[in-house]
Write a protein that holds these residues in place. Structure first.
Motif, short mmCIF file in Angstrom:
data_model
loop_
_atom_site.label_atom_id
_atom_site.label_comp_id
_atom_site.label_asym_id
_atom_site.label_seq_id
_atom_site.Cartn_x
_atom_site.Cartn_y
_atom_site.Cartn_z
N SER A 78 0.80 -1.23 0.00
CA SER A 78 -0.40 0.26 -0.25
C SER A 78 0.54 1.17 0.12
CB SER A 78 -0.76 0.04 0.90
OG SER A 78 0.00 0.20 2.84
N GLU A 79 2.08 1.16 1.29
CA GLU A 79 3.04 2.37 0.14
C GLU A 79 3.74 2.93 -1.02
OE1 GLU A 79 2.49 4.50 2.99
OE2 GLU A 79 1.33 3.52 3.97
N ALA A 80 3.73 1.29 -0.67
CA ALA A 80 4.20 1.68 -2.94
C ALA A 80 3.21 2.61 -3.75
CB ALA A 80 4.91 0.33 -2.94
N ILE A 81 2.13 1.54 -3.43
CA ILE A 81 1.44 2.19 -4.27
C ILE A 81 0.60 3.89 -4.03
CG2 ILE A 81 0.36 0.11 -5.06
CD1 ILE A 81 -2.26 0.30 -3.78
N LYS A 82 1.08 3.98 -3.62
CA LYS A 82 0.79 5.79 -2.76
C LYS A 82 1.79 6.39 -3.62
CE LYS A 82 -0.48 5.84 1.63
NZ LYS A 82 -0.97 5.39 2.78
N ILE A 83 3.44 6.59 -3.86
CA ILE A 83 4.46 6.40 -4.66
C ILE A 83 4.37 6.12 -6.61
CG2 ILE A 83 6.52 6.91 -4.94
CD1 ILE A 83 6.79 6.34 -1.64
N GLY A 141 -5.12 -5.14 7.00
CA GLY A 141 -4.08 -4.23 5.49
C GLY A 141 -5.13 -3.96 4.55
N ALA A 142 -6.22 -4.08 4.40
CA ALA A 142 -7.46 -3.88 3.55
C ALA A 142 -7.79 -2.43 3.80
CB ALA A 142 -8.77 -4.60 4.10
N CYS A 143 -7.94 -1.75 4.66
CA CYS A 143 -7.64 -0.57 5.44
C CYS A 143 -6.76 0.47 4.86
CB CYS A 143 -7.43 -0.35 6.85
SG CYS A 143 -9.35 -0.76 7.59
N ALA A 144 -5.38 -0.18 4.68
CA ALA A 144 -3.96 0.32 4.45
C ALA A 144 -4.35 0.62 2.61
CB ALA A 144 -2.73 -0.24 4.76
N LEU A 145 -4.69 -0.37 2.59
CA LEU A 145 -4.27 -0.52 0.74
C LEU A 145 -6.05 0.56 -0.05
CD1 LEU A 145 -4.58 -4.61 -0.07
CD2 LEU A 145 -2.64 -2.96 -0.35
N ALA A 146 -6.96 0.32 1.22
CA ALA A 146 -8.19 1.41 0.62
C ALA A 146 -7.05 3.07 0.82
CB ALA A 146 -9.29 1.18 1.31
N ASP A 147 -7.32 2.70 1.69
CA ASP A 147 -6.38 4.35 1.83
C ASP A 147 -4.94 4.63 0.49
OD1 ASP A 147 -6.00 7.31 3.52
OD2 ASP A 147 -3.99 6.07 3.76
#
Length: 325
Positions: free
Chosen positions: A126-131, A149-155
């Motif tokens: 999730s941190e990677a796809i923010k960038i 994990g789902a909440c992180a990906l959704a964010d």
């Protein structure tokens, strides 16, 4: 003792000569490849600039092998597609892929489904796809990602503008995970397809997703099958379909809806002309559903044909050559 797979024996025996070949697409599935074979593939990536696709599905590759390939891709950024579906990757391997995503600008498709990246691995991704702004396809199905994990990906999906297809089936998201994705869907404008099937999102999760889909204008395909939201969830979906004019395909099978839910779905379709595929409990042999979907297919074909004719007329007025197929 189980003998080594024939291709694995050949690969190990002829490793150096294989590495020196110009490999455009490497496909090795169901061959019991482990970390040693993955390291050899990583060496191959460093020695040629032609490989754009790596498909290593249903093997036994673990974190060490994935780390080696991920590091090679950070040096040689020609690979566009990787699939490690059905291997033994855990959160350390997911972290290696995430690190590659942060610096790699060629990868457009990643399939990590049927591994064991769990919550920690999902957070790294999730941190990677923010960038990252190049990835368009991401499949993380069946990875025990769960709510955090789902909440992180959704964010991350709330701000990502490149991913068009996202699969998160069978990850125990629950209502809270579904609500987090509903919030992302409200603001995301690039996503075209999302799979949240078999995640026990229940009635509240279905309701929140339906409300989000009322305002979303990009998603054309969604899978909400096997989520146990029953008639009340189906009522929420039906209400959404009376408003949404973008979705073309929706999968709702396995939600234990009864005849009342199916009746409401059919009523919503009477004024929805964009749905082309709808799968639900009780709908397999339903004549009315088949007729409504056939009507929509016919209307969309006629609309597309009309657009082509209009373009041909415009080209003729400009005295440009026009061809109607």
């Amino acid at each position: 003792m189980t003998s080594a797979h024939p291709l694995k024996k050949f690969f190990c025996k002829n490793m150096s000569s294989i590495i020196d070949q110009p490999i455009f697409s490497l496909v090795a599935c169901y061959h019991r490849f482990e970390d040693d074979e993955a390291r050899a593939i990583a060496d191959a990536l460093l020695r040629n600039n032609l490989t754009t696709s790596i498909i290593l599905e249903d093997n036994k590759i673990g974190d060490d092998g994935v780390e080696a390939i991920a590091k090679a891709m950070m040096v040689k950024s020609f690979v566009k597609k990787i699939s490690f579906y059905g291997n033994y990757i855990k959160n350390r391997g997911a972290k290696a892929i995430a690190s590659t995503l942060e610096g790699n600008r060629s990868l457009v498709s990643i399939n990590l489904a049927n591994n064991m990246i769990e919550c920690k691995g999902a957070i790294e991704i999730s941190e990677a796809i923010k960038i990252n702004r190049c990835l368009t396809f991401l499949d993380l199905g069946c990875n025990e990602i769960r709510i955090e994990g789902a909440c992180a990906l959704a964010d991350a999906l709330s701000t990502n503008t490149s991913i068009v297809s996202f699969d998160l089936y069978s990850n125990h998201l629950g209502e809270k995970g579904a609500i987090a994705f509903a919030q992302a869907i409200r603001v995301n404008t690039s996503l075209l397809s999302i799979d949240l099937g078999n995640n026990s999102i229940q009635e509240e999760g279905a309701r929140e997703l339906a409300e989000a889909l009322k305002v979303n204008k990009s998603i054309t395909s969604i899978d909400l099958g096997y989520n146990d939201f029953g008639n009340m969830g189906i009522f929420s979906i039906s209400d959404m379909l009376r408003v949404n004019k973008t979705i073309k395909s929706i999968y709702l099978y396995g939600n234990s809806n009864r005849s009342e839910g199916l009746k409401d779905l059919l009523e919503s379709l009477e004024k929805n002309y964009t749905i082309l595929t709808l799968t639900c409990d009780g709908g397999k042999n339903n004549t009315k559903l088949a007729d409504l979907l056939a009507r929509n297919h016919s209307l969309q074909w006629r609309n597309q044909h009309a657009v082509i004719l209009d373009m041909c007329i415009a080209m003729q007025r400009l005295e440009l050559p026009a061809y109607v197929l």
